[in-house]
Enzyme design. Structure first.
Site: not given
Length: 416
Positions: A97, A99, A134, A271, A290
Site C-alpha cells: 500500500q 498513502h 505513519e 510498503h 492498495r
C-alpha cells in the site's frame, strides 16, 4: 483526564494472541489486528466520564475543541484530534500500500464525493480528506517491506531468477526479461516505474511466472546471494499465491526491526508490514491505495499517480533524549510524536511531552498521571485521553509498585 475504551479491528491478517498478551487480558478467540486509540470517526475510542457514562471521543472533542485540543492544534489541524494511535499485530502480510499526500487526499476525496461514490463503497480510494504519514515502533522482531531498493540491486535479484530458471531448463519468461530490461534504464525513477507497472498490470502472465519461480525455488534452486529477499517472497506467496505483490516485493527494501527500532513512512512510500507487533502512530486518516497482497480493490491508475518512484534508504527515527529524562521519537511531520516512558519502582516522575492533546497507553505495570487539575491511575492495558487544558502532566510510578512500568504517549509534533 479520561480513561478511554478502545476498538479492536478483527482483520484476517491479525494475530489472535499478541495484543491480548501485551495488554494482559484474555484473547477474544479471533484475529485481533489493530486496536485504535483515538477519535477517528470510523472507530472512535469511548471516553469514560467520572459518573461512568461513556461518550465517543470525537463527540467529546467536538463539544469543547479549545479545551480538548488547544488553540495551537486547532489553528494547524482544525477542530479534530490530528493523530491516531494503534497497537498493530500482524500474523500475516498486510496489503502492499501507499498513502496520498495532503493535496492528493483533498483532491481525491472531493472528486469521489462529486462522483457520488458511497463512503463505504469497495471501490472508494479516499475515505477522508487527510493524508496519512505513519511511524511504527517495534515491540517484537518486526518484518516489513519499505520503499524501493536501487534498480541495480533489484536487477541483480531478477537476473538470479532468470539464472535459476535457466538451470531448471525453463526459458526465461518475458515478464522476467522485461523487468530486467526496465531496471537497466539509466533514469532510476523511470526504471522503477516501468518495472513496477509491468508487474502490477501483468495479470495472468505475472501469476504464471510466480508459480514457475516458486516451483523452481521450492525444488531446491539456490537462494544465495539473495536469501532474505527470496525467502520473504516465498513466505508472501504462501499467503497470496500468484499475487503480483509477490514479485513486486523484490523491488522493495526488506526491513527487519528489533524491539525498540522505529521507522516512519511518508506519503508516496510503497510498503507492507509482514509480521510483528508494534505501536503505530499516524495522521488521523484511513486513506489507503492498495497495490497487491489483498483481495480488496486495487485502482492501478490512481496507485501509479501516488507512488513515489525513488530509491531511498530506510527512514529510521532515532530516540532523542531531553533534560527532563524524556525519550522522544520525532518524525518530520507536525501531526504527532511518540514518547516512550519507562519507570522503575520508586523512580522520579517523567514529564509528559505534551503540546495540545495527548493519549497514553500502558503496556507494562501501572502509572499515575498527575496534573494541577486532576490525577488518573492507569493499569496495564488501560489508556487515557488528556485534554490540552490538563498540561503540564507528570507520569509517576504507582506507590508500592515492584515491577517496571512502560507506557507510550502520543501528542502533536507542534512543540518540536
Amino acid at each position: 483526564m479520561y480513561k478511554i475504551e478502545n476498538v479492536l479491528r478483527p482483520y484476517a491478517w491479525g494475530s489472535t494472541t499478541a495484543i491480548a498478551e501485551l495488554l494482559g487480558r484474555p484473547a477474544s478467540g479471533g484475529p485481533e489486528a489493530e486496536m485504535w486509540i483515538g477519535a477517528h470517526p470510523d472507530s472512535p475510542s469511548a471516553a469514560v466520564h467520572p459518573n461512568g457514562v461513556t461518550q465517543p471521543l470525537d463527540a467529546l472533542i467536538g463539544s469543547d475543541p479549545v479545551r480538548c485540543l488547544g488553540s495551537e492544534s486547532i489553528a494547524e489541524f482544525g477542530p479534530r484530534l490530528p493523530f491516531l494511535t494503534k497497537l498493530l499485530a500482524a500474523e500475516q502480510p498486510l496489503s502492499l500500500q501507499v498513502h496520498p499526500s495532503l493535496e492528493q487526499a483533498r483532491e481525491g476525496f472531493a472528486r469521489e464525493n462529486e462522483a457520488g461514490i458511497p463512503a463505504d463503497a469497495a471501490n472508494r480510494n479516499y475515505r477522508d480528506d487527510n493524508h496519512k504519514p505513519e511511524m511504527i515502533f517495534a515491540l517484537t522482531p518486526f518484518k516489513a517491506l519499505c520503499g524501493f531498493r536501487s534498480p541495480a540491486a533489484s536487477k541483480d535479484i531478477f537476473e538470479h531468477l532468470a539464472s535459476v530458471l535457466d538451470s531448471a531448463a525453463v526459458d526465461t519468461p518475458d515478464v522476467i526479461s522485461g523487468v530486467i530490461a526496465d531496471l537497466g534504464h539509466s533514469d532510476e525513477s523511470a526504471a522503477l516505474k516501468a518495472a513496477f507497472s509491468r508487474l502490477i498490470q501483468g495479470g495472468s502472465d505475472v501469476s504464471d511466472v510466480i508459480h514457475e519461480v516458486v516451483a523452481v525455488l521450492s525444488a531446491g534452486a539456490p537462494l544465495e546471494p539473495h536469501r532474505e529477499a527470496l525467502t520473504a517472497m516465498l513466505d508472501i506467496n504462501e499467503a497470496f499465491p500468484g499475487d503480483p505483490g509477490v514479485l513486486i516485493s523484490l523491488l522493495l527494501n526488506h526491513l527487519s526491526l528489533e524491539p525498540g527500532d522505529v521507522v516512519y513512512l511518508p506519503a508516496g512510500n510503497i510498503h507492507a508490514y509482514l509480521h510483528g507487533l508494534g505501536v503505530e502512530v499516524m495522521a488521523s486518516s484511513d486513506n489507503v491505495l492498495r497495490g497487491g497482497l489483498t483481495p480488496k480493490y486495487v485502482d492501478v491508475p490512481e496507485l501509479l499517480k501516488t507512488v513515489l518512484f525513488e530509491a531511498l534508504g530506510v527512514p529510521r527515527v532515532e530516540a532523542s533524549g531531553t533534560e527532563f529524562g524524556q525519550e522522544l521519537y520525532r518524525p518530520p511531520f507536525k501531526e504527532f510524536q511518540l514518547q516512550r516512558i519507562e519507570l522503575a519502582p520508586g523512580a522520579e516522575p517523567v514529564p509528559l511531552a505534551q503540546t495540545g492533546p495527548a493519549v497514553v497507553v500502558v503496556v507494562s505495570g501501572s502509572v499515575m498521571l498527575d496534573s494541577p487539575k486532576s490525577d488518573l491511575r492507569l493499569e496495564r492495558g488501560a489508556a487515557a485521553f488528556i485534554p490540552d487544558i490538563e498540561a503540564p502532566v507528570n507520569v509517576h510510578p504507582v506507590q508500592g509498585a515492584t515491577d517496571v512500568s512502560v507506557a507510550f504517549a502520543v501528542t502533536t509534533g507542534l512543540g518540536n
